[in-house]
Design a protein around this motif. Structure first.
Motif, PDB file in Angstrom:
ATOM      1  N   LEU A 180       0.852  -1.183   0.000  1.00  0.00           N
ATOM      2  CA  LEU A 180       0.000   0.000   0.000  1.00  0.00           C
ATOM      3  C   LEU A 180       0.886   1.231   0.000  1.00  0.00           C
ATOM      4  CD1 LEU A 180      -2.686  -0.879   2.707  1.00  0.00           C
ATOM      5  CD2 LEU A 180      -3.086  -0.643   0.257  1.00  0.00           C
ATOM      6  N   VAL A 181       0.452   2.268  -0.715  1.00  0.00           N
ATOM      7  CA  VAL A 181       1.180   3.534  -0.743  1.00  0.00           C
ATOM      8  C   VAL A 181       0.354   4.564   0.014  1.00  0.00           C
ATOM      9  CG1 VAL A 181       2.259   5.302  -2.180  1.00  0.00           C
ATOM     10  CG2 VAL A 181       2.116   2.936  -2.998  1.00  0.00           C
ATOM     11  N   ALA A 182       0.947   5.190   1.025  1.00  0.00           N
ATOM     12  CA  ALA A 182       0.254   6.203   1.815  1.00  0.00           C
ATOM     13  C   ALA A 182       1.035   7.507   1.755  1.00  0.00           C
ATOM     14  CB  ALA A 182       0.080   5.747   3.258  1.00  0.00           C
ATOM     15  N   GLN A 203      -2.575  13.831  11.650  1.00  0.00           N
ATOM     16  CA  GLN A 203      -3.766  13.131  11.193  1.00  0.00           C
ATOM     17  C   GLN A 203      -3.368  11.854  10.437  1.00  0.00           C
ATOM     18  OE1 GLN A 203      -6.985  14.088  12.008  1.00  0.00           O
ATOM     19  NE2 GLN A 203      -5.739  15.406  13.363  1.00  0.00           N
ATOM     20  N   PRO A 204      -4.274  10.871  10.386  1.00  0.00           N
ATOM     21  CA  PRO A 204      -3.965   9.619   9.694  1.00  0.00           C
ATOM     22  C   PRO A 204      -3.602   9.856   8.228  1.00  0.00           C
ATOM     23  CG  PRO A 204      -5.940   9.368  11.028  1.00  0.00           C
ATOM     24  CD  PRO A 204      -5.605  10.827  11.041  1.00  0.00           C
ATOM     25  N   PRO A 205      -2.589   9.195   7.712  1.00  0.00           N
ATOM     26  CA  PRO A 205      -2.197   9.365   6.305  1.00  0.00           C
ATOM     27  C   PRO A 205      -3.265   8.826   5.356  1.00  0.00           C
ATOM     28  CG  PRO A 205      -0.473   8.291   7.589  1.00  0.00           C
ATOM     29  CD  PRO A 205      -1.697   8.282   8.434  1.00  0.00           C
ATOM     30  N   ARG A 206      -3.407   9.481   4.254  1.00  0.00           N
ATOM     31  CA  ARG A 206      -4.333   9.010   3.211  1.00  0.00           C
ATOM     32  C   ARG A 206      -3.668   7.906   2.411  1.00  0.00           C
ATOM     33  NH1 ARG A 206      -4.952  11.477  -2.101  1.00  0.00           N
ATOM     34  NH2 ARG A 206      -6.776  10.606  -3.162  1.00  0.00           N
ATOM     35  N   VAL A 207      -4.403   6.825   2.180  1.00  0.00           N
ATOM     36  CA  VAL A 207      -3.909   5.727   1.348  1.00  0.00           C
ATOM     37  C   VAL A 207      -4.123   6.113  -0.113  1.00  0.00           C
ATOM     38  CG1 VAL A 207      -4.111   3.285   0.768  1.00  0.00           C
ATOM     39  CG2 VAL A 207      -4.418   4.033   3.140  1.00  0.00           C
ATOM     40  N   LEU A 208      -3.034   6.215  -0.857  1.00  0.00           N
ATOM     41  CA  LEU A 208      -3.099   6.688  -2.238  1.00  0.00           C
ATOM     42  C   LEU A 208      -3.438   5.584  -3.225  1.00  0.00           C
ATOM     43  CD1 LEU A 208       0.088   8.950  -2.145  1.00  0.00           C
ATOM     44  CD2 LEU A 208      -2.298   9.592  -1.704  1.00  0.00           C
ATOM     45  N   GLY A 209      -2.941   4.379  -2.957  1.00  0.00           N
ATOM     46  CA  GLY A 209      -3.199   3.296  -3.896  1.00  0.00           C
ATOM     47  C   GLY A 209      -2.436   2.039  -3.554  1.00  0.00           C
ATOM     48  N   LEU A 210      -2.493   1.097  -4.463  1.00  0.00           N
ATOM     49  CA  LEU A 210      -1.829  -0.197  -4.313  1.00  0.00           C
ATOM     50  C   LEU A 210      -0.608  -0.271  -5.221  1.00  0.00           C
ATOM     51  CD1 LEU A 210      -4.905  -2.614  -4.587  1.00  0.00           C
ATOM     52  CD2 LEU A 210      -3.837  -1.825  -2.484  1.00  0.00           C
ATOM     53  N   TRP A 215      -9.455   6.441   1.720  1.00  0.00           N
ATOM     54  CA  TRP A 215      -9.026   5.464   2.717  1.00  0.00           C
ATOM     55  C   TRP A 215      -7.849   6.082   3.480  1.00  0.00           C
ATOM     56  CZ3 TRP A 215     -10.704   0.256   3.500  1.00  0.00           C
ATOM     57  CH2 TRP A 215     -11.747  -0.155   2.649  1.00  0.00           C
ATOM     58  N   VAL A 216      -7.843   5.877   4.790  1.00  0.00           N
ATOM     59  CA  VAL A 216      -6.755   6.408   5.615  1.00  0.00           C
ATOM     60  C   VAL A 216      -6.207   5.293   6.502  1.00  0.00           C
ATOM     61  CG1 VAL A 216      -7.650   8.768   5.645  1.00  0.00           C
ATOM     62  CG2 VAL A 216      -8.347   7.156   7.442  1.00  0.00           C
ATOM     63  N   LEU A 217      -4.932   5.450   6.885  1.00  0.00           N
ATOM     64  CA  LEU A 217      -4.329   4.516   7.841  1.00  0.00           C
ATOM     65  C   LEU A 217      -4.782   4.923   9.244  1.00  0.00           C
ATOM     66  CD1 LEU A 217      -0.663   4.000   6.596  1.00  0.00           C
ATOM     67  CD2 LEU A 217      -2.630   2.497   6.311  1.00  0.00           C
ATOM     68  N   ALA A 218      -5.919   4.394   9.644  1.00  0.00           N
ATOM     69  CA  ALA A 218      -6.544   4.838  10.891  1.00  0.00           C
ATOM     70  C   ALA A 218      -6.009   4.102  12.110  1.00  0.00           C
ATOM     71  CB  ALA A 218      -8.055   4.655  10.805  1.00  0.00           C
ATOM     72  N   LYS A 219      -5.570   2.856  11.946  1.00  0.00           N
ATOM     73  CA  LYS A 219      -5.178   2.038  13.089  1.00  0.00           C
ATOM     74  C   LYS A 219      -3.796   1.447  12.878  1.00  0.00           C
ATOM     75  CE  LYS A 219      -9.235   2.460  15.096  1.00  0.00           C
ATOM     76  NZ  LYS A 219      -9.429   3.183  16.370  1.00  0.00           N
ATOM     77  N   LEU A 220      -3.114   1.206  13.989  1.00  0.00           N
ATOM     78  CA  LEU A 220      -1.805   0.550  13.975  1.00  0.00           C
ATOM     79  C   LEU A 220      -1.823  -0.601  14.978  1.00  0.00           C
ATOM     80  CD1 LEU A 220       0.565   3.665  14.004  1.00  0.00           C
ATOM     81  CD2 LEU A 220       0.170   2.130  12.071  1.00  0.00           C
ATOM     82  N   ALA A 221      -1.404  -1.765  14.520  1.00  0.00           N
ATOM     83  CA  ALA A 221      -1.179  -2.880  15.446  1.00  0.00           C
ATOM     84  C   ALA A 221       0.254  -2.781  15.930  1.00  0.00           C
ATOM     85  CB  ALA A 221      -1.418  -4.208  14.739  1.00  0.00           C
TER      86      ALA A 221
END
Length: 439
Positions: free
Chosen positions: A31-33, A40-47, A126-132
């Motif tokens: 994934l590219v963010a 703020q959570p990064p926006r997911v740009l694409g695959l 789509w955003v990277l909202a969560k981190l494990a």
């Protein structure tokens, strides 16, 4: 877009990507963010999608219509085939965020990122909202839950994941290597090439010698030399020992005489000996292309023994297609060469029959000085995937496989450009504005 509330990046790795009519596009690799200056959570740009030619291309998230547990579906089967290049403000989620060191924003407790989840917004972004994350077992316990256990936190709850942090702080590679365990060496090599130099070195440091050797064999020459230059001499020698002798000789042949000599002297004599013999031949001859480790059997070996050797999972399919019958010693250069047996003939013979009785003694062997043009005619004329290389004293020196011949017939840099670029008649896919903007 199908109704999906949360997708973890590691779940996407390797998923097949299809067009709207079910046509295969490739496999999702990352994934590219786009990282932000605020928190703020990064926006997911694409695959990042690996297409059939092993080229990695960018597919915008707006093109993705469905993400399921077993596949990703796009709105169109037409994608921009230009190779993906990462921009300065972008991060590869799997390649760079996994294993990154971070801190709990509220207390400063140390964390390690294990995975990242993207979630849809009301604007269809789509955003990277969560981190494990996992807390090091040696640190003071700051998170709720079992010591050292996984926690899923909001992006805002974690600090230390800016571009400056990822570009300078040391980073492990355990989670990324776990993903690599499910991938072929050629796919790992393609992933490694897409990573920033710092991250590439960290991953190489974390790999064992055998895995790194497999990956090095699949990298273009310039990337091979860069990694060997980075490694300490002792580690570089160990990795060269783990490579197949012909690939190690090809790599050493690209280095300067001083570095070549230094690494050969650090290798174990049993491993450096075959490599030195290969370096004595020009790289575009049978002697320079051959591997000195084919299947060699004594005349009194049985068909059953030959088939057992062919089953060795470490052999390539080309090398496993033929066994060679020679007088002792069986290590190359062998005793007198008698003949060869294709595996299909072995399958048709009784298990107790001796290989010497079924050996093909009429197939002319290749001399070590045979040039590339002669090799191509030889393989075409006899419909082979593997061929013996024998000197004037009837000693088997090794075997040439068709994949090594093809590797030298293809234009320089074919690993970087992809096979599609070798065919000028192949039409390019039309570019969408979003795709063109990223290329």
């Amino acid at each position: 877009m199908a109704a999906v509330n949360r997708v973890f990046a590691a779940q996407l790795a390797g998923l097949p990507v299809f067009g709207p009519d079910g046509e295969s596009i490739g496999k999702a690799r990352d994934l590219v963010a786009g990282l932000r200056l605020d928190h703020q959570p990064p926006r997911v740009l694409g695959l990042v999608v690996e297409v059939s030619t092993r080229r990695r291309v960018f597919v915008p998230m707006l093109r993705v219509t469905a993400i399921e547990s077993n596949a990703v579906t796009l709105a169109t089967g037409s994608v921009n085939m230009r190779r993906f290049h990462q921009r300065p403000n972008e991060v590869l989620v799997l390649g760079q965020l996994l294993d990154a060191r971070a801190h709990l924003a509220s207390s400063g407790a140390r964390l390690t990122v294990v995975d990242a989840a993207m979630e849809p917004t009301r604007t269809r972004d789509w955003v990277l909202a969560k981190l494990a994350v996992r807390q090091p077992r040696t640190g003071p316990l700051k998170l709720t839950g079992r010591r050292g256990g996984l926690q899923v936190l909001s992006w805002e709850d974690v600090s230390g994941l800016g571009l400056a942090d990822l570009g300078t702080q040391p980073q492990g590679a355990g989670q990324l290597l776990m993903l690599f365990d499910t991938m072929r060496a050629v796919d790992v090599a393609a992933t490694l090439r897409d990573l920033p130099l710092k991250r590439r070195h960290e991953v190489a440091d974390a790999m064992d010698d055998e895995k790194l050797a497999d990956v090095l064999e699949e990298l273009p020459e310039d990337d091979q030399k860069e990694l060997v230059d980075y490694l300490a001499d002792e580690r570089a020698a160990d990795v060269l020992e783990a490579m197949s002798p012909d690939d190690a000789a090809d790599l050493l042949g690209e280095l300067g005489p001083t570095e070549q000599t230094r690494l050969l002297e650090l290798m174990h004599p049993d491993e450096s000996g075959p490599v030195r013999r290969l370096l004595a031949y020009s790289s575009d001859t049978a002697g320079g292309l051959m591997t000195p480790e084919p299947i060699v059997l004594a005349p009194d070996a049985t068909v059953a023994e030959a088939l057992a050797h062919i089953r060795n999972p470490d052999l390539t399919s080309a090398l496993a297609s033929m066994v060679f019958v020679c007088r002792p010693p069986q290590a190359t250069p062998t005793g007198r060469y008698i003949g060869c047996v294709h595996f299909q003939r072995l399958l048709r013979r009784p298990p107790a029959e001796l290989v010497a009785s079924v050996a093909d003694t009429d197939l002319p062997p290749l001399p070590p000085a045979a040039p590339l043009a002669e090799l191509t005619r030889y393989f075409a004329a006899y419909n082979l995937t593997c061929a013996p290389v024998v000197d004037t004293r009837d000693h088997l020196l090794g075997a040439v496989t068709v994949d090594d011949v093809l590797d030298h017939l293809l234009p320089d840099g074919w690993r970087e450009t992809g096979l599609r670029d070798l065919d000028p008649a192949t039409p390019a896919s039309p570019d969408s504005p979003a795709e063109s903007d990223h290329a």
